[in-house]
Design a protein around this motif. Structure first.
Motif, mmCIF file in Angstrom:
data_model
loop_
_atom_site.group_PDB
_atom_site.id
_atom_site.type_symbol
_atom_site.label_atom_id
_atom_site.label_comp_id
_atom_site.label_asym_id
_atom_site.label_seq_id
_atom_site.Cartn_x
_atom_site.Cartn_y
_atom_site.Cartn_z
ATOM 1 N N MET A 75 46.872 21.077 38.301
ATOM 2 C CA MET A 75 47.985 21.765 37.891
ATOM 3 C C MET A 75 48.883 21.006 37.562
ATOM 4 S SD MET A 75 48.665 25.172 39.170
ATOM 5 C CE MET A 75 49.872 25.862 40.445
ATOM 6 N N LEU A 76 48.924 19.717 37.196
ATOM 7 C CA LEU A 76 49.731 18.714 36.937
ATOM 8 C C LEU A 76 50.865 18.622 37.791
ATOM 9 C CD1 LEU A 76 50.383 20.127 33.117
ATOM 10 C CD2 LEU A 76 48.859 18.168 34.069
ATOM 11 N N ASN B 141 38.150 26.081 33.765
ATOM 12 C CA ASN B 141 38.703 26.973 35.086
ATOM 13 C C ASN B 141 39.669 26.221 35.881
ATOM 14 O OD1 ASN B 141 35.392 27.781 34.638
ATOM 15 N ND2 ASN B 141 36.699 29.396 34.828
ATOM 16 N N ASN B 142 40.500 26.906 36.524
ATOM 17 C CA ASN B 142 41.127 26.233 37.700
ATOM 18 C C ASN B 142 40.666 26.794 38.778
ATOM 19 O OD1 ASN B 142 43.282 24.219 36.733
ATOM 20 N ND2 ASN B 142 44.649 25.997 36.149
ATOM 21 N N PHE B 143 40.050 25.913 39.768
ATOM 22 C CA PHE B 143 39.486 26.255 41.145
ATOM 23 C C PHE B 143 39.562 25.083 41.871
ATOM 24 C CE2 PHE B 143 36.379 29.475 42.877
ATOM 25 C CZ PHE B 143 36.853 29.404 43.962
ATOM 26 N N TYR B 144 40.683 24.616 42.541
ATOM 27 C CA TYR B 144 40.755 23.220 43.330
ATOM 28 C C TYR B 144 39.814 23.065 44.373
ATOM 29 C CZ TYR B 144 44.615 21.691 40.462
ATOM 30 O OH TYR B 144 45.594 21.160 39.359
ATOM 31 N N GLU B 145 39.268 24.080 44.846
ATOM 32 C CA GLU B 145 38.318 23.981 45.904
ATOM 33 C C GLU B 145 37.032 23.157 45.447
ATOM 34 O OE1 GLU B 145 39.986 26.417 45.328
ATOM 35 O OE2 GLU B 145 40.491 27.516 47.322
ATOM 36 N N PHE B 146 36.820 23.074 44.140
ATOM 37 C CA PHE B 146 35.621 22.443 43.580
ATOM 38 C C PHE B 146 36.433 21.129 42.635
ATOM 39 C CE2 PHE B 146 33.980 26.503 44.346
ATOM 40 C CZ PHE B 146 33.115 26.251 45.055
ATOM 41 N N ALA C 299 50.743 26.745 30.979
ATOM 42 C CA ALA C 299 51.106 27.138 29.469
ATOM 43 C C ALA C 299 49.644 27.294 28.623
ATOM 44 C CB ALA C 299 52.120 26.429 28.787
ATOM 45 N N TRP C 300 48.436 27.639 29.150
ATOM 46 C CA TRP C 300 47.239 28.160 28.383
ATOM 47 C C TRP C 300 47.060 29.471 28.737
ATOM 48 C CZ3 TRP C 300 43.393 29.662 31.431
ATOM 49 C CH2 TRP C 300 43.108 29.211 32.572
ATOM 50 N N SER C 301 46.461 30.191 27.855
ATOM 51 C CA SER C 301 46.153 31.751 28.365
ATOM 52 C C SER C 301 44.763 32.083 27.842
ATOM 53 C CB SER C 301 47.367 32.634 27.655
ATOM 54 O OG SER C 301 47.286 32.535 26.255
ATOM 55 N N MET C 302 44.268 33.308 28.141
ATOM 56 C CA MET C 302 43.123 33.856 27.841
ATOM 57 C C MET C 302 43.124 35.140 28.058
ATOM 58 S SD MET C 302 40.657 32.684 31.144
ATOM 59 C CE MET C 302 40.864 33.260 32.566
ATOM 60 N N ASP C 303 42.175 35.954 27.396
ATOM 61 C CA ASP C 303 42.100 37.507 27.470
ATOM 62 C C ASP C 303 40.746 37.858 28.046
ATOM 63 O OD1 ASP C 303 44.529 38.209 25.676
ATOM 64 O OD2 ASP C 303 43.523 36.181 24.955
ATOM 65 N N PRO D 260 43.242 26.637 53.784
ATOM 66 C CA PRO D 260 42.576 27.503 52.625
ATOM 67 C C PRO D 260 43.743 27.683 51.670
ATOM 68 C CG PRO D 260 42.915 28.688 54.345
ATOM 69 C CD PRO D 260 43.325 27.335 54.937
ATOM 70 N N TYR D 261 43.398 27.959 50.445
ATOM 71 C CA TYR D 261 44.146 28.590 49.286
ATOM 72 C C TYR D 261 44.555 29.892 49.908
ATOM 73 C CZ TYR D 261 45.751 29.020 44.442
ATOM 74 O OH TYR D 261 46.195 29.325 43.294
ATOM 75 N N ILE D 262 46.051 30.146 49.766
ATOM 76 C CA ILE D 262 46.371 31.484 50.037
ATOM 77 C C ILE D 262 47.166 31.850 49.156
ATOM 78 C CG2 ILE D 262 45.849 31.249 52.577
ATOM 79 C CD1 ILE D 262 49.230 31.425 52.687
ATOM 80 N N LYS E 222 30.809 32.536 39.654
ATOM 81 C CA LYS E 222 31.278 31.848 40.882
ATOM 82 C C LYS E 222 32.548 30.998 40.581
ATOM 83 C CE LYS E 222 27.194 31.490 43.174
ATOM 84 N NZ LYS E 222 25.939 30.677 43.746
ATOM 85 N N GLN E 223 32.481 30.315 39.078
ATOM 86 C CA GLN E 223 33.595 29.583 38.924
ATOM 87 C C GLN E 223 35.057 30.318 38.773
ATOM 88 O OE1 GLN E 223 30.747 29.828 37.058
ATOM 89 N NE2 GLN E 223 31.086 29.870 35.043
ATOM 90 N N MET E 224 34.701 31.565 38.249
ATOM 91 C CA MET E 224 35.995 32.620 37.904
ATOM 92 C C MET E 224 36.279 33.177 39.607
ATOM 93 S SD MET E 224 35.219 33.976 34.319
ATOM 94 C CE MET E 224 37.122 34.127 33.854
ATOM 95 N N TYR F 295 52.055 34.115 36.747
ATOM 96 C CA TYR F 295 51.456 33.138 36.451
ATOM 97 C C TYR F 295 49.912 33.069 36.960
ATOM 98 C CZ TYR F 295 55.351 31.415 33.875
ATOM 99 O OH TYR F 295 56.637 31.432 32.981
ATOM 100 N N GLY F 296 48.640 32.356 36.463
ATOM 101 C CA GLY F 296 47.899 32.436 36.806
ATOM 102 C C GLY F 296 47.473 32.192 38.356
ATOM 103 N N PHE F 297 48.334 31.195 38.913
ATOM 104 C CA PHE F 297 47.856 30.635 40.280
ATOM 105 C C PHE F 297 48.063 31.627 41.343
ATOM 106 C CE2 PHE F 297 52.360 29.614 39.995
ATOM 107 C CZ PHE F 297 53.093 30.168 41.267
ATOM 108 N N LYS F 298 48.760 33.033 41.188
ATOM 109 C CA LYS F 298 48.823 34.047 41.896
ATOM 110 C C LYS F 298 47.482 34.761 41.996
ATOM 111 C CE LYS F 298 52.188 35.343 43.586
ATOM 112 N NZ LYS F 298 52.596 35.150 44.937
ATOM 113 N N SER F 299 46.488 34.599 40.982
ATOM 114 C CA SER F 299 45.298 35.406 40.781
ATOM 115 C C SER F 299 44.378 34.677 41.588
ATOM 116 C CB SER F 299 44.858 35.754 39.472
ATOM 117 O OG SER F 299 45.675 36.590 38.909
ATOM 118 N N ILE F 300 44.232 34.977 42.865
ATOM 119 C CA ILE F 300 43.534 34.108 44.128
ATOM 120 C C ILE F 300 41.991 34.400 43.957
ATOM 121 C CG2 ILE F 300 44.267 35.728 45.946
ATOM 122 C CD1 ILE F 300 43.946 33.359 47.844
ATOM 123 N N LYS F 301 41.349 33.460 44.171
ATOM 124 C CA LYS F 301 39.731 33.350 43.871
ATOM 125 C C LYS F 301 39.018 33.696 45.247
ATOM 126 C CE LYS F 301 39.669 30.898 39.479
ATOM 127 N NZ LYS F 301 38.952 30.158 38.937
#
Ligand SMILES: Nc1nc2c(c(=O)[nH]1)N[C@H]1C(S)=C(S)[C@@H](COP(=O)(O)O)O[C@H]1N2
Ligand SMILES: [Mo]
Length: 325
Positions: free
Chosen positions: A1-2, A89-94, A149-153, A199-201, A227-229, A241-247
């Protein structure tokens, strides 16, 4: 996440304790589930000759999909190709880069239990497949805007967060719901990056969680969510922003205390609690005015990611807060 990584970050005692408790619980869950898993594995093993690990991972929810699409939520762009959405994908656990899809396949998503605790009438734990059977599943097309600043649908399947809140029955004085991701050192190499506050919260106000847009995702592209999503249960709050959408959520805690989320803990000057999308409020290190659509070009970013009609009212009177970082 830079982000700039604060070196020598020490993780608070409370998290170490939580994890020890969690690991014990997991061991218990495994022994309880051993019976049915072995039965299922027997049949699968005969057909495919796969090993024990693979047998235990057969996804019993596959038969639930596809589910009916709720046409209330529309896109003004094309759905992102499944190939792109499932390989970037962003999934820092991996790992702290985008190519974690393969590594994420090591995550064990059955048995999977979800803990509901804190300020609720009665705390409880529910197995994911029991939860899936009780929740009203539907498909929704949502935009997703990462803070980078990237997005998807994406065509997500899942159920309104409100249905889970109703099941949890929070006490009247609970104000927030805090979610927690699985933290399994055996399968998640990112957890060796001990300067991150695992853990990510992340959390929402209960008003946000019960807003009609807040969606708990169990599927994508007409199948169980990969799994990656964030299998088997992740959040989608498309106005943030996407980081709120916890996996890969294992816990929902109801509380009257505003939580400090994972990215806030890592870099509080750059990431906050609200994290609502706003093209006019730049990140301290880059502009948020436009976004790169995965598989497409660069387009203007919209206030609340285009979902203002559903959510703007919740932030009236909060103008003094950092609503957009
Ligand atoms: N547990 C966990 N949840 C997470 C993340 C993470 O690293 N760990 N990354 C977040 C970020 S920054 C984004 S943009 C989205 C990415 O979701 P996707 O990989 O399905 O596109 O997941 C969010 N949820
Ligand atoms: Mo993100």
């Amino acid at each position: 996440m830079l982000i700039k990584i604060p070196r020598g970050w020490e993780r608070p005692e409370r998290e170490a304790t939580d994890e020890a408790l969690f690991r014990d619980r997991r061991r218990l869950v495994r022994s309880i589930a051993a019976g049915p898993v072995l039965l299922m594995g027997g049949a699968a093993g005969l057909l495919t000759g796969c090993d024990d690990e693979a047998r235990a991972e057969a996804d019993p929810s596959a038969g639930l999909y596809p589910v009916n699409r709720n046409l209330r939520y529309r896109l003004d762009r094309e759905v992102t190709s499944e190939k792109l959405a499932t390989t970037y994908n962003n999934f820092y656990e991996f790992g702290s880069h985008k190519e974690i899809a393969k590594a994420a396949q090591a995550m064990r998503i059955r048995p999977w239990e979800v803990r509901i605790d804190g300020m609720v009438e009665k705390e409880f734990t529910i197995a994911i497949d029991d939860l899936l059977n009780r929740m009203p599943l539907e498909e929704r097309l949502y935009r997703h805007r990462c803070v980078e600043a990237w997005s998807m649908d994406v065509p997500w399947s899942g159920f309104p967060f409100k249905a889970l809140v109703d099941l949890a029955r929070p006490l009247g004085n609970a104000k927030y719901v805090v979610m927690e991701t699985l933290a399994d050192k055996e399968t998640m190499p990112g957890l060796r990056q001990t300067w991150y506050p695992w853990p990510y919260i992340d959390g929402l106000t209960i008003e946000e969680a019960t807003n009609e847009l807040a969606f708990l995702v169990t599927g994508a592209y007409g199948k169980p969510v990969p799994k990656q999503m964030g299998a088997p249960l992740r959040l989608a709050v498309p106005w943030k922003y996407g980081f709120k959408s916890i996996k890969s959520i294992v816990r929902f805690s109801f509380t009257d205390q505003r939580p400090v989320n994972f990215w806030q803990e890592v870099q509080g000057a750059e990431y906050g609690f609200w994290a609502n999308v706003n093209p006019e409020v730049p990140h301290p290190r880059w502009s948020q005015a436009t976004e790169r659509v995965l598989g497409g070009g660069r387009v203007p970013t919209r206030l609340f990611n285009g979902y203002g009609e559903f959510v703007a009212h919740m932030y009236k009177g909060l103008e003094g807060e950092k609503l957009f970082m």
